[in-house]
Design a protein around this motif. Structure first.
Motif, PDB file in Angstrom:
ATOM      1  N   GLN A 291     -30.603  99.872  41.640  1.00 13.18           N
ATOM      2  CA  GLN A 291     -30.859 100.109  43.056  1.00 13.18           C
ATOM      3  C   GLN A 291     -29.865 101.135  43.621  1.00 13.18           C
ATOM      4  OE1 GLN A 291     -30.789  97.269  41.364  1.00 13.18           O
ATOM      5  NE2 GLN A 291     -31.460  95.504  42.546  1.00 13.18           N
ATOM      6  N   MET A 292     -28.602 101.004  43.198  1.00 16.20           N
ATOM      7  CA  MET A 292     -27.576 101.937  43.689  1.00 16.20           C
ATOM      8  C   MET A 292     -27.848 103.362  43.197  1.00 16.20           C
ATOM      9  SD  MET A 292     -24.103  99.710  43.425  1.00 16.20           S
ATOM     10  CE  MET A 292     -23.603  98.708  44.838  1.00 16.20           C
ATOM     11  N   LEU A 293     -28.262 103.456  41.934  1.00 20.82           N
ATOM     12  CA  LEU A 293     -28.581 104.770  41.379  1.00 20.82           C
ATOM     13  C   LEU A 293     -29.750 105.400  42.146  1.00 20.82           C
ATOM     14  CD1 LEU A 293     -28.248 106.958  39.198  1.00 20.82           C
ATOM     15  CD2 LEU A 293     -29.783 105.622  37.743  1.00 20.82           C
TER      16      LEU A 293
ATOM     17  N   THR B  55     -36.605 100.087  54.075  1.00 23.17           N
ATOM     18  CA  THR B  55     -35.814  99.011  54.685  1.00 23.17           C
ATOM     19  C   THR B  55     -34.317  99.296  54.556  1.00 23.17           C
ATOM     20  OG1 THR B  55     -37.584  97.499  54.058  1.00 23.17           O
ATOM     21  CG2 THR B  55     -35.549  96.508  54.845  1.00 23.17           C
ATOM     22  N   ALA B  56     -33.905  99.838  53.405  1.00 23.92           N
ATOM     23  CA  ALA B  56     -32.483 100.166  53.224  1.00 23.92           C
ATOM     24  C   ALA B  56     -32.057 101.236  54.231  1.00 23.92           C
ATOM     25  CB  ALA B  56     -32.228 100.642  51.795  1.00 23.92           C
TER      26      ALA B  56
ATOM     27  N   VAL C 248     -28.649  99.608  50.079  1.00 23.65           N
ATOM     28  CA  VAL C 248     -27.878  99.748  51.326  1.00 23.65           C
ATOM     29  C   VAL C 248     -26.413 100.019  50.989  1.00 23.65           C
ATOM     30  CG1 VAL C 248     -27.003  98.469  53.335  1.00 23.65           C
ATOM     31  CG2 VAL C 248     -29.409  98.218  52.642  1.00 23.65           C
ATOM     32  N   SER C 249     -25.901  99.220  50.074  1.00 19.32           N
ATOM     33  CA  SER C 249     -24.491  99.283  49.714  1.00 19.32           C
ATOM     34  C   SER C 249     -24.101 100.676  49.220  1.00 19.32           C
ATOM     35  CB  SER C 249     -24.264  98.235  48.615  1.00 19.32           C
ATOM     36  OG  SER C 249     -22.920  98.036  48.395  1.00 19.32           O
TER      37      SER C 249
ATOM     38  N   LYS D 248     -18.240  94.801  54.176  1.00 15.90           N
ATOM     39  CA  LYS D 248     -18.541  93.970  53.014  1.00 15.90           C
ATOM     40  C   LYS D 248     -20.041  93.756  52.924  1.00 15.90           C
ATOM     41  CE  LYS D 248     -14.052  92.678  53.957  1.00 15.90           C
ATOM     42  NZ  LYS D 248     -13.386  93.919  53.651  1.00 15.90           N
ATOM     43  N   VAL D 249     -20.608  94.174  51.802  1.00 14.11           N
ATOM     44  CA  VAL D 249     -22.049  94.041  51.599  1.00 14.11           C
ATOM     45  C   VAL D 249     -22.251  92.925  50.564  1.00 14.11           C
ATOM     46  CG1 VAL D 249     -24.152  95.247  50.929  1.00 14.11           C
ATOM     47  CG2 VAL D 249     -22.313  96.501  52.077  1.00 14.11           C
ATOM     48  N   ILE D 250     -22.963  91.883  50.967  1.00 16.48           N
ATOM     49  CA  ILE D 250     -22.935  90.646  50.182  1.00 16.48           C
ATOM     50  C   ILE D 250     -24.299  89.982  50.093  1.00 16.48           C
ATOM     51  CG2 ILE D 250     -22.102  88.229  50.373  1.00 16.48           C
ATOM     52  CD1 ILE D 250     -19.428  89.540  51.363  1.00 16.48           C
TER      53      ILE D 250
END
Lengths: 250, 308
Positions: free
Chosen positions: A129-131, B73-74, B102-103, B143-145
């Protein structure tokens, strides 16, 4: 279509991890290591796309110390064309891995990147997802089916409550769920051939990514142990104990 | 400190996980906003406003968010993330899909699936399929949790708080919803059920899972399965309990014909009481069971149904 498959060297999934006595981390000395099971599924899917004529080249990449070349060789033996080892001894978080991979995506320009949905060591479920975020690409996570057609990837995803299908604009990032496929085994001749396939090593520093930690590992503990249970002899005894002793049913 | 909780809902209804994530949020801050992004979410927004501890509900209601695709959504969450010190979501498939995106967009490292809040920066989470518990401290300013809902209690109710509508549309053309195939079930959801009865490979086939129905009815239980049962095609995969399926922590977990592999235990070993029914006395499941019965499940299940 070029496909990039990042893979990770992790503890073998059959091995029960043991916490170090000083509680600093999990003890991985002399533990059997292997390719993360979800990464095996990712490699398999890429090879199947190549066999089906959808993919032209499969590049596998792993980030870590020298030992992870072993898993890259395994992926080459399974049918990948080329391997890239990003060498680093640093402890990396998913964000760091995603940033390093984003640099490789920029260099290699694959139309599809397939990753496992999570690694069974850190259990993070973040890197794909981060990539996707960092490369501004679409994402199809927890895939149980991938179909490439007309410049789109139709990905069926395992979601809570059922299966969702999304259509992704290529280039895209896909992460694999367990039921996407059944990975093959490497044959001995292929293992031999894999030794001659290209494996390029690049130093992580050369990719200019800030790898400073954002998360500090304070300590690692054993989970609280459950008290030893009792064996019952009959259904009646079980039901009685659940009612009167455990009081979980009425 | 302000927390933004991303609600778990199916447009029509708010899911019970949201209340549990709010409970986790109350342990770091008193100002808790809940974001509901979806389409026709009036009912869900009302339910969220009645969760004790929620300061404000922020609603983004338009057709573009109906399926909560990660890409748009992100972007939406990032757009409103500015003033929050913490962003929380449930570690459901929706939360896991959206939050790492999102993070990374915020350039923060995410902490996944927390089971305990130590303080505003420090959290506990299981690693290695639950065989170790890591205490981790976030050095990021935001902080993304994601939160393992089964590890937190539900919040009580309050008189409705403010509900604020935001007109935000995001269209990035990256992905499109095609279809959803939902598994129909009259039973309580696995994640929320007080009792779960699960079958494994020992059930032998899909039809035999019907043997669990009567017992589940009497106990108000949800029915789960091990990966072996799912892979063998006995039941659909959203019934899977384990490291790669659902994580449950009911009051009572009954494992029938399940050996108890590490990956299955990761999904249920925090249940309050565990019962194992297996004909193999050496099955690892007996090591975590509070009550074990060595017997053939085909003899025992009808008996158990009658006895209840």
């Amino acid at each position: 279509m070029k496909v990039l498959v990042p893979i990770k060297r992790v503890i073998d999934y059959n091995v029960k991890a043991r916490v170090k006595p000083d509680n600093t981390d999990v003890d991985l000395t002399n533990v059997k290591m292997a390719m993360n099971p979800f990464c095996e599924i990712a490699v398999e899917e890429a090879i199947r796309l190549k066999e089906a004529g959808s993919a032209s080249e499969v590049i596998v990449v792993s980030i870590g110390d020298k030992a992870c070349q072993e898993q890259l060789r395994t992926a080459l033996a399974l049918g990948a064309d080329k391997a890239i080892h990003v060498q680093t001894d640093a402890k990396l978080e998913s964000l760091h891995v995603a940033k390093l991979l984003a640099k490789l995506v920029e260099q290699q320009q694959p139309e599809l990147v397939i990753l496992g949905k999570q690694s069974i060591d850190s259990d993070n479920n973040q890197t794909g997802q981060m990539l996707a975020a960092l490369t501004k690409r679409s994402q199809g996570t927890f895939a149980s089916k991938v179909v490439i057609e007309d410049g789109k990837a139709q990905v069926t995803r395992e979601v809570d409550g059922g299966l969702q299908t999304v259509s992704l604009t290529l280039p895209a990032i896909v992460t694999t769920d367990l039921r996407l496929n059944e990975p093959r085994y490497a044959s001995l001749p292929n293992i031999m051939k894999a030794k001659r396939k290209p494996l390029e090593t690049i130093e992580a520093q050369s990719l200019n990514v800030d790898l400073s930690p954002r998360i500090e590992l304070v300590k690692v503990e054993e989970p609280s142990k459950r008290e030893a249970g009792v064996m019952v002899e009959s259904v009646d005894e079980l039901v009685t104990k659940l009612k009167t002793e455990a009081k979980v049913i009425s | 400190m302000n927390v933004l909780v991303i609600a778990e809902h199916d447009n029509g209804q708010l899911k019970s996980e949201t209340s549990k994530v709010v409970n986790a949020a109350t342990k770091v801050a008193t100002n808790i906003d809940v974001l509901i992004a979806g389409h026709n979410v009036g009912e869900a927004a009302k339910s969220a406003s009645e969760i004790s501890g929620v300061t404000k509900v922020r609603v983004v209601d338009n057709a573009g968010f109906e399926h909560q695709l990660a890409e748009n959504t992100a972007d939406l969450v990032v757009e409103i993330a500015g003033s929050y010190s913490h962003i929380f979501a449930s570690a459901s498939t929706t939360g896991k899909n959206i939050l790492p995106r999102v993070s990374a967009l915020l350039d923060k490292s995410q902490i996944s699936e927390i089971i305990e809040v130590v303080d505003g920066d420090t959290f506990k989470r299981p690693i290695y399929a639950g065989n170790a518990i890591a205490t981790v401290k976030s050095l990021d300013e935001t902080k993304v949790i994601t939160v393992r809902a089964s590890a937190f209690d539900s919040q009580g109710s309050q008189s409705p708080c403010e509900v604020d509508s935001l007109a935000i549309e995001i269209e990035n053309g990256l992905s499109e919803f095609v279809s959803i195939e939902q598994t129909e079930s009259e039973r309580p959801e696995l994640n929320a059920a007080p009792v779960v009865i699960s079958g494994g490979r020992g059930m032998q086939n899909g039809e035999n899972f019907a043997l669990l129905n009567g017992i589940a009815d009497k106990l108000g239980a949800a029915i789960g399965a091990s990966r072996a049962a799912v892979d063998a095609g006995f039941v659909p995969n959203d019934m899977q309990v384990g490291q790669t399926g659902k994580i449950v922590a009911p009051d009572l977990y009954i494992a029938v014909g399940i050996s108890g592999a590490i990956q299955h235990l990761a999904g249920m070993k925090d249940s309050k009481v565990i019962v194992a029914i297996n004909k193999d006395p050496d099955a690892p499941i007996f090591q975590v069971a509070d009550y074990g019965l060595v017997a053939d499940l085909f003899d025992v299940l009808p008996e158990l149904e009658t006895a209840l």
